[in-house]
Scaffold this motif. Sequence first.
Motif: not given
Length: 249
Positions: A10-16, A26-29, A238-242
């Motif tokens: 469940k790796l997430d990356k967002q930029f503020y 960015s990278t989501c779940a 997006t959940g488990s879509a990746n």
Amino acid sequence: MTDWMLKVEKLDKQFYLHAQQRLIPSTCAVDLELRPSQLLAITGPSGAGKSSLLKCIWRSYLPSGGRIWLRQADGQLLDLALATEQQMLTLRRTEIGFVTQFLHCLPRKSALDVVAQPLLDDGVAARLARDRAAELLTRLNMPAHLWNVAPATFSGGEQQRVNLARGLIRPARLLLLDEPTASLDPLSRDCAIALLRERKAAGTAMLAILHDPALVSALADGTVRVQAHSSPADAAQTGSANTQERQAA
Ligand SMILES: Nc1ncnc2c1ncn2[C@@H]1O[C@H](COP(=O)(O)OP(=O)(O)OP(=O)(O)O)[C@@H](O)[C@H]1O
Ligand SMILES: [Mg+2]
């Protein structure tokens, strides 16, 4: 079946962006499992967060959420999402290699020294480090008359070969490759494929961002599709879509 060496959960990356008070997803779940001698292709549209995923594992980006379990050479598990900078510096010298999308180099340094630098940093004798660099540049079909020239003026394909050689010069258990052959002509691309196959056979695990389906079938044992998301709200849902899929034989 061999145990995984790297497990991403469940790796997430967002930029503020503080100036604009905006969240850039960015990278989501992303979930994936990677074993020794396995190459997983990371695919997905531009901007979906593929490079960010590799940068989170390399930890030039700090993940926003999720876990990145690395089974180290001594068998100990470490969550790279929580590892200290000191631990990451050590792992980058001993276990993890990264071939970035573009070459960043000093203007006056020769291609040979750019490639040899990681070994020089480790205290390897200059002669030995340069011999090893020359060996890799030869394997990657790099003309010898360019070895003593600074790569700043090189063509895209020449720079990419220098970048690959630099990323491959240290032995690594885990290799991260960001579009490693995108600018190469067919002959140099085949040389790179042969080199990566050798590393795989020797046990190296690899995550490689690859766009070309022919390259995916030549190298990959499975694919992780990173999905695009259109808004920060999507990023949260997006959940488990990746998903990770095995490569069809
Ligand atoms: N340092 C950063 N600061 C702000 N936003 C960033 C940063 N790095 C990446 N992003 C944003 O994160 C999103 C994903 O970028 P990333 O480079 O991971 O995409 P990608 O899937 O590798 O795309 P491409 O296939 O074009 O290389 C993009 O919208 C990008 O603008
Ligand atoms: Mg990218």
